[in-house]
Design an enzyme around this catalytic site. Structure first.
Site, short mmCIF file in Angstrom:
data_model
loop_
_atom_site.label_atom_id
_atom_site.label_comp_id
_atom_site.label_asym_id
_atom_site.label_seq_id
_atom_site.Cartn_x
_atom_site.Cartn_y
_atom_site.Cartn_z
N LYS A 1 4.10 11.54 3.35
CA LYS A 1 5.32 11.66 2.34
C LYS A 1 5.91 12.89 2.29
O LYS A 1 7.29 12.93 2.06
CB LYS A 1 4.92 11.05 1.16
CG LYS A 1 4.67 9.65 1.06
CD LYS A 1 4.90 9.07 -0.53
CE LYS A 1 4.77 7.30 -0.05
NZ LYS A 1 4.16 6.75 -1.36
N LYS A 52 3.19 1.83 10.74
CA LYS A 52 2.90 0.74 9.79
C LYS A 52 4.40 0.03 9.22
O LYS A 52 5.23 0.66 9.00
CB LYS A 52 2.19 1.48 8.43
CG LYS A 52 1.76 0.45 7.35
CD LYS A 52 1.34 1.49 6.36
CE LYS A 52 2.46 2.04 5.51
NZ LYS A 52 2.12 2.49 4.11
N LYS A 107 7.69 -1.22 3.23
CA LYS A 107 8.65 -1.65 2.79
C LYS A 107 9.83 -1.00 2.21
O LYS A 107 11.08 -1.44 1.83
CB LYS A 107 7.98 -2.31 1.28
CG LYS A 107 7.57 -1.55 0.28
CD LYS A 107 6.87 -2.22 -1.02
CE LYS A 107 5.87 -1.78 -1.96
NZ LYS A 107 5.72 -0.51 -1.93
P1 TYM Z 1 2.11 -0.29 -1.86
O1 TYM Z 1 3.15 -0.59 -2.59
O2 TYM Z 1 2.69 0.77 -0.81
O3 TYM Z 1 1.65 -1.33 -1.09
C1 TYM Z 1 1.15 -2.77 -1.81
C2 TYM Z 1 0.03 -3.14 -1.16
O4 TYM Z 1 0.19 -3.50 0.17
C3 TYM Z 1 -0.49 -2.89 1.24
N1 TYM Z 1 0.24 -2.91 2.56
C4 TYM Z 1 0.03 -3.11 3.55
N2 TYM Z 1 -0.95 -4.08 4.07
C5 TYM Z 1 -0.86 -4.43 5.34
N3 TYM Z 1 0.03 -4.04 6.33
C6 TYM Z 1 0.98 -3.09 6.01
N4 TYM Z 1 2.14 -2.63 6.80
C7 TYM Z 1 0.99 -2.75 4.38
N5 TYM Z 1 1.90 -1.94 3.64
C8 TYM Z 1 1.31 -1.96 2.57
C9 TYM Z 1 -0.93 -2.02 0.76
O5 TYM Z 1 -2.09 -1.18 1.14
C10 TYM Z 1 -1.28 -2.33 -1.11
O6 TYM Z 1 -2.55 -2.88 -0.99
N6 TYM Z 1 -0.63 3.16 -4.36
C11 TYM Z 1 -0.50 1.70 -4.29
C12 TYM Z 1 -0.25 0.90 -5.48
C13 TYM Z 1 -1.26 1.19 -6.30
C14 TYM Z 1 -2.31 0.54 -6.43
C15 TYM Z 1 -3.27 0.91 -7.71
C16 TYM Z 1 -3.31 -0.50 -5.57
C17 TYM Z 1 -1.32 1.86 -7.28
N7 TYM Z 1 -2.50 1.82 -8.16
C18 TYM Z 1 -4.28 0.35 -7.95
C19 TYM Z 1 -4.22 -1.09 -6.03
C20 TYM Z 1 -4.93 -0.45 -7.19
C21 TYM Z 1 0.56 1.46 -3.14
O7 TYM Z 1 1.57 2.37 -2.99
O8 TYM Z 1 0.92 0.63 -2.57
#
Ligand code: TYM
Length: 327
Positions: free
Chosen positions: A112, A194, A197
């Site tokens: 990032k 990857k 979003k």
């Molecule tokens: P975030 O918002 O980037 O993504 C949400 C969830 O989607 C999964 N993910 C993917 N899985 C497979 N392939 C991909 N290309 C892909 N892109 C995203 C992520 O692994 C995630 O599970 N920091 C976290 C959010 C968060 C969180 C938490 C999650 C904050 N506190 C506590 C679990 C528990 C995040 O930015 O995910």
């Protein structure tokens, strides 16, 4: 007593089939078995500058998509992270039990800082500690996530063990739940990266709210490799990624799909994949549209969610404060 499951998504960009396959699909499948908490983590989102009105509407949209995907407010607690102030309070305390050396190693932080080089703020740096607070506040047993969050979960465990060793057992040590297939869905035009979003190029991902014609166009454009065979192979990243998506959405194992598409060309395979995605997204999008017309219902769910989550979080926060000597 059911074990506790918690997960969340940051409200940035558009929810994609990567988020769905890596995380959200598992939430839905696991929600009956566990006592579940699902958040929209708006405090994480502001580590990158957000336009206030877009952030507001995206939070509502993401909650509606959770519901449209089949997350049941009667069974699970659905809430917005900033509605429970204990997250920020515990994060501060945990910052004091996290080493800079640990945060320096975080791959997501390194990525990032390259992507947002004009805004390398302290929030971006301590983001994994806030995530640890999110998880540890609820005595979480299991956290369904994609592969990119694995390192953050390991740090959460390290912080929890360190704290427990100093003050006696306060925190439950959480386990990640990461699918064997589909934990890292790759970008459509650049299968070395990857699927993200927040990608500025919408053609790199399929959003859960993409219209059928858009899905068709994006899959048609997706990078495939030279050659003709439809099989998973290290030298065929594009087709391997599309096969993984097909397998996760259809429930058919990859070897079976390779067999099914033997002798067929990429165009035929892509057409079937696009149709499958469209069929999966159709009921979700229909339900989503109805929910977005009923904002009062969403706001009631969020009020109830914040109350339920807040009461639980406050109990753990109080225990932590007592153990460290706050009077
Ligand atoms: P975030 O918002 O980037 O993504 C949400 C969830 O989607 C999964 N993910 C993917 N899985 C497979 N392939 C991909 N290309 C892909 N892109 C995203 C992520 O692994 C995630 O599970 N920091 C976290 C959010 C968060 C969180 C938490 C999650 C904050 N506190 C506590 C679990 C528990 C995040 O930015 O995910």
């Amino acid at each position: 007593m059911k074990k506790t499951l918690l997960s969340g998504v940051a409200p940035t960009g558009n929810l994609t089939i990567g988020n769905y396959i890596g995380a959200l699909k598992n939430w839905k499948e696991m929600q009956r078995q566990y006592d579940c908490l699902f958040m929209v983590v708006d405090m994480h989102a502001i580590t990158i500058h957000q336009d206030p009105s877009s952030l507001r509407s995206r939070c509502l949209s993401f909650v509606s998509q959770y519901l449209a995907l089949g997350i049941e407010p009667k069974e699970s607690t659905i809430f917005i992270q900033s509605h429970v102030s204990a997250h920020a309070e515990l994060a501060w305390i945990l910052n004091c039990f996290t080493y800079m050396g640990e945060l320096n190693r975080m791959t997501q932080f390194k990525n990032k800082t390259k992507k947002y080089s004009s805004n390398i703020n302290a929030g971006l740096y301590v983001y994994p500690v806030l995530m640890a607070a999110d998880i540890l506040l609820y005595q979480t047993d299991i956290v369904p996530i994609g592969d990119d969050q694995r390192q953050h979960l390991e740090l959460t465990r390290d912080i929890a063990v360190r704290f427990n060793n100093l003050y006696g057992k306060v925190f439950q040590i959480p386990e990640p739940y990461i699918s064997k297939v589909g934990a890292r869905i790759m970008s459509l035009l650049d299968p070395k990266s990857k699927m993200d979003k927040s990608d500025h190029n919408f053609n790199n991902y399929i959003a859960l709210l993409d219209e059928p014609s858009v899905v068709l166009k994006k899959i048609r454009q997706a990078i495939t490799d030279s050659g003709t065979e439809i099989k998973v192979d290290k030298s065929k990243l594009g087709i391997s990624n599309l096969l993984t998506v097909y397998s996760c959405l259809s429930g058919m194992p990859i070897p079976k799909l390779e067999e099914q598409f033997k002798g067929k060309n990429y165009t035929a395979f892509k057409k079937e994949l696009a149709e499958l995605i469209i069929e999966i997204l159709r009921p979700i999008q229909n339900k989503y549209k109805k929910l977005m017309d009923n904002k009062d219902y969403i706001s009631t769910i969020l009020k109830q969610g914040a109350k339920k989550a807040g009461e639980r979080a406050d109990r753990i926060l109080k225990k932590v404060q007592e153990r460290i000597g706050f009077i």
